[in-house]
Design a protein around this motif. Structure first.
Motif, PDB file in Angstrom:
ATOM      1  N   LEU A  97       0.650  -1.091   0.047  1.00 13.46           N
ATOM      2  CA  LEU A  97      -0.082   0.142   0.125  1.00 13.46           C
ATOM      3  C   LEU A  97       0.892   1.285  -0.074  1.00 13.46           C
ATOM      4  CD1 LEU A  97      -2.553  -0.942   2.530  1.00 13.46           C
ATOM      5  CD2 LEU A  97      -2.898  -1.122   0.305  1.00 13.46           C
ATOM      6  N   TYR A  98       0.247   2.430  -0.589  1.00 14.34           N
ATOM      7  CA  TYR A  98       1.285   3.536  -0.718  1.00 14.34           C
ATOM      8  C   TYR A  98       0.046   4.699  -0.263  1.00 14.34           C
ATOM      9  CZ  TYR A  98       4.084   7.425  -2.303  1.00 14.34           C
ATOM     10  OH  TYR A  98       4.626   8.449  -2.343  1.00 14.34           O
ATOM     11  N   ARG A  99       0.649   5.585   0.914  1.00 12.63           N
ATOM     12  CA  ARG A  99      -0.255   6.432   1.108  1.00 12.63           C
ATOM     13  C   ARG A  99       0.824   7.585   1.705  1.00 12.63           C
ATOM     14  NH1 ARG A  99      -5.115   7.056   5.561  1.00 12.63           N
ATOM     15  NH2 ARG A  99      -5.481   9.368   4.967  1.00 12.63           N
ATOM     16  N   THR A 100       0.840   8.785   1.298  1.00 13.99           N
ATOM     17  CA  THR A 100       1.745   9.773   1.637  1.00 13.99           C
ATOM     18  C   THR A 100       1.144  11.311   1.424  1.00 13.99           C
ATOM     19  OG1 THR A 100       4.003  10.904   1.356  1.00 13.99           O
ATOM     20  CG2 THR A 100       2.760  10.074  -0.565  1.00 13.99           C
ATOM     21  N   GLY A 101       1.571  12.007   2.169  1.00 16.59           N
ATOM     22  CA  GLY A 101       1.159  13.208   2.133  1.00 16.59           C
ATOM     23  C   GLY A 101       2.501  14.166   1.662  1.00 16.59           C
ATOM     24  N   HIS A 102       3.558  13.392   1.317  1.00 16.80           N
ATOM     25  CA  HIS A 102       4.680  13.954   0.660  1.00 16.80           C
ATOM     26  C   HIS A 102       5.126  13.196  -0.564  1.00 16.80           C
ATOM     27  CE1 HIS A 102       4.929  16.634   4.358  1.00 16.80           C
ATOM     28  NE2 HIS A 102       4.533  15.758   4.877  1.00 16.80           N
TER      29      HIS A 102
END
Length: 111
Positions: A97-102
């Motif tokens: 999974l991939y979730r980022t704010g950057h």
């Protein structure tokens, strides 16, 4: 009020909406799914990627209707060869999974 319970309730309501989507038109259902996920996660962009093994690439079929999603399509970043080094290909190959704010700080996300 329990903020966890409120969030869980919101996620369950979104899941119910996703399950209720008619699957007659896959592209439309995936586009709607992306929009539901945008709303529940307050995200700038959500994509649903599908592999096309006959052409050895991966294509964003469900792209959120957001400024960033529209820019992605306009720049042609809604399709990647499975032979490239990109975050999308990495996720497809590993299932991570991939979730980022950057994303701007991620060394393999396209600028």
């Amino acid at each position: 009020r329990d903020p966890y319970a409120a969030g869980q309730s919101r996620f369950l309501a979104t899941l119910e909406q996703m399950i209720a989507l008619p699957a007659l038109d896959l592209t439309d259902a995936l586009d709607q799914t992306a929009q539901l996920l945008i709303d529940v996660f307050h995200a700038e962009k959500v994509d649903v990627w599908l592999p096309r093994l006959e052409t050895n690439d991966i294509i964003a079929v469900g792209v959120s209707d957001t400024p960033l999603g529209r820019k992605q399509v306009a720049l042609g970043l809604d399709r990647f060869s499975l032979t490239t080094t990109s975050r999308v290909v990495h996720i497809y190959e590993t299932g991570e999974l991939y979730r980022t704010g950057h994303a701007d700080q991620d060394p393999i996300v396209y600028p």
